[in-house]
Design an enzyme around this catalytic site. Sequence first.
Site, PDB file in Angstrom:
ATOM      1  N   LYS A  49      -4.096 -25.292 -19.396  1.00 20.48           N
ATOM      2  CA  LYS A  49      -3.172 -24.209 -19.618  1.00 20.48           C
ATOM      3  C   LYS A  49      -3.915 -22.891 -19.777  1.00 20.48           C
ATOM      4  CE  LYS A  49      -0.771 -27.432 -22.580  1.00 20.48           C
ATOM      5  NZ  LYS A  49      -0.449 -27.712 -23.979  1.00 20.48           N
ATOM      6  N   ASP A 107     -10.113 -20.254 -17.028  1.00 19.53           N
ATOM      7  CA  ASP A 107     -10.330 -19.358 -18.166  1.00 19.53           C
ATOM      8  C   ASP A 107     -11.810 -19.186 -18.490  1.00 19.53           C
ATOM      9  OD1 ASP A 107     -10.562 -21.994 -19.037  1.00 19.53           O
ATOM     10  OD2 ASP A 107      -9.239 -21.774 -20.771  1.00 19.53           O
ATOM     11  N   ASP A 110     -18.014 -23.575 -19.038  1.00 23.21           N
ATOM     12  CA  ASP A 110     -18.874 -23.935 -20.160  1.00 23.21           C
ATOM     13  C   ASP A 110     -19.987 -24.838 -19.616  1.00 23.21           C
ATOM     14  OD1 ASP A 110     -19.203 -23.946 -23.075  1.00 23.21           O
ATOM     15  OD2 ASP A 110     -18.534 -26.016 -23.004  1.00 23.21           O
ATOM     16  N   LYS A 138     -20.089 -18.951 -19.728  1.00 22.27           N
ATOM     17  CA  LYS A 138     -21.103 -19.188 -20.763  1.00 22.27           C
ATOM     18  C   LYS A 138     -22.283 -19.915 -20.121  1.00 22.27           C
ATOM     19  CE  LYS A 138     -18.233 -20.311 -24.820  1.00 22.27           C
ATOM     20  NZ  LYS A 138     -17.879 -21.459 -25.688  1.00 22.27           N
TER      21      LYS A 138
HETATM   22  P1  IMP Z   1     -16.516 -27.304 -18.826  1.00 24.18           P
HETATM   23  O1  IMP Z   1     -17.024 -26.131 -18.071  1.00 24.18           O
HETATM   24  O2  IMP Z   1     -16.194 -28.489 -17.970  1.00 24.18           O
HETATM   25  O3  IMP Z   1     -17.439 -27.707 -19.961  1.00 24.18           O
HETATM   26  O4  IMP Z   1     -15.142 -27.000 -19.529  1.00 24.18           O
HETATM   27  C1  IMP Z   1     -14.524 -25.798 -19.564  1.00 24.18           C
HETATM   28  C2  IMP Z   1     -13.292 -25.963 -20.426  1.00 24.18           C
HETATM   29  O5  IMP Z   1     -13.684 -26.131 -21.808  1.00 24.18           O
HETATM   30  C3  IMP Z   1     -12.463 -24.706 -20.410  1.00 24.18           C
HETATM   31  O6  IMP Z   1     -11.492 -24.746 -19.394  1.00 24.18           O
HETATM   32  C4  IMP Z   1     -11.851 -24.698 -21.796  1.00 24.18           C
HETATM   33  O7  IMP Z   1     -10.666 -25.464 -21.793  1.00 24.18           O
HETATM   34  C5  IMP Z   1     -12.859 -25.384 -22.663  1.00 24.18           C
HETATM   35  N1  IMP Z   1     -13.691 -24.386 -23.396  1.00 24.18           N
HETATM   36  C6  IMP Z   1     -15.031 -24.193 -23.279  1.00 24.18           C
HETATM   37  N2  IMP Z   1     -15.474 -23.224 -24.096  1.00 24.18           N
HETATM   38  C7  IMP Z   1     -14.380 -22.756 -24.745  1.00 24.18           C
HETATM   39  C8  IMP Z   1     -14.180 -21.721 -25.730  1.00 24.18           C
HETATM   40  O8  IMP Z   1     -15.104 -20.999 -26.178  1.00 24.18           O
HETATM   41  N3  IMP Z   1     -12.900 -21.543 -26.162  1.00 24.18           N
HETATM   42  C9  IMP Z   1     -11.849 -22.272 -25.707  1.00 24.18           C
HETATM   43  N4  IMP Z   1     -11.995 -23.251 -24.794  1.00 24.18           N
HETATM   44  C10 IMP Z   1     -13.244 -23.495 -24.312  1.00 24.18           C
HETATM   45 MG    MG Z   2      -9.386 -24.908 -19.564  1.00 25.35          MG
END
Ligand code: IMP
Ligand code: MG
Length: 186
Positions: A49, A107, A110, A138
């Site tokens: 979302k 959004d 990470d 990030k």
């Molecule tokens: P990744 O890149 O697969 O680790 O996951 C990214 C997802 O982790 C994003 O779409 C968010 O839902 C969640 N996420 C990572 N860092 C944050 C943060 O600082 N705040 C809120 N959600 C985050």
């Molecule tokens: Mg997300």
Amino acid sequence: MICRDLNADIDHILVGEKELADIVTRLAEAIDRDAQGQESDLLLLGILKGSVVFMGDLMKKIRTPMEIDFMKVSSYGASTVSSGELKISLDLHREHLETLDIVIVEDIVDSGNTLYKLVNYLRGRGAARVRSCTLLDKPERRKVDFQPDYVGVTIPDEFVVGYGLDYNEKYRELPYVGVLKKSVYQ
Ligand code: IMP
Ligand code: MG
């Protein structure tokens, strides 16, 4: 129901409303530029979302005719292998992806696992072109070799909420991106 002030849980604002608007305009211009001369049809694919606020603002600024769609996905573990561990709770219910120029709207990136796997999944389904656009990045947290095509702003390794991003489903409605006070989750 007690009305709590969400702003009181924010340590500091990281990306304010004016900066968010500037970022959205810049990203929309870049997407328009890259869509020029393309035979395929632009599809903005929001990831639920967290992307909804960003997606709503971004689609209004893009001049290229488009369609929109949404997926709900998350990733398990830190594996770098294909789409095996991509959990799809809402899939892209379309056929003939061959005609589509897909821009995934996220959004935040990470570890990179979610987008890395999702891009591979959509390419595997035969999309003409798959790129990704994230509001926040990030890079310090990256676990897989993944670079989004469009990045709004790079941020330090801090937990942020607002402008669609949540902590336990809360804070999405804040109009800015802010760092959550550690006392809220520790
Ligand atoms: P990744 O890149 O697969 O680790 O996951 C990214 C997802 O982790 C994003 O779409 C968010 O839902 C969640 N996420 C990572 N860092 C944050 C943060 O600082 N705040 C809120 N959600 C985050
Ligand atoms: Mg997300």
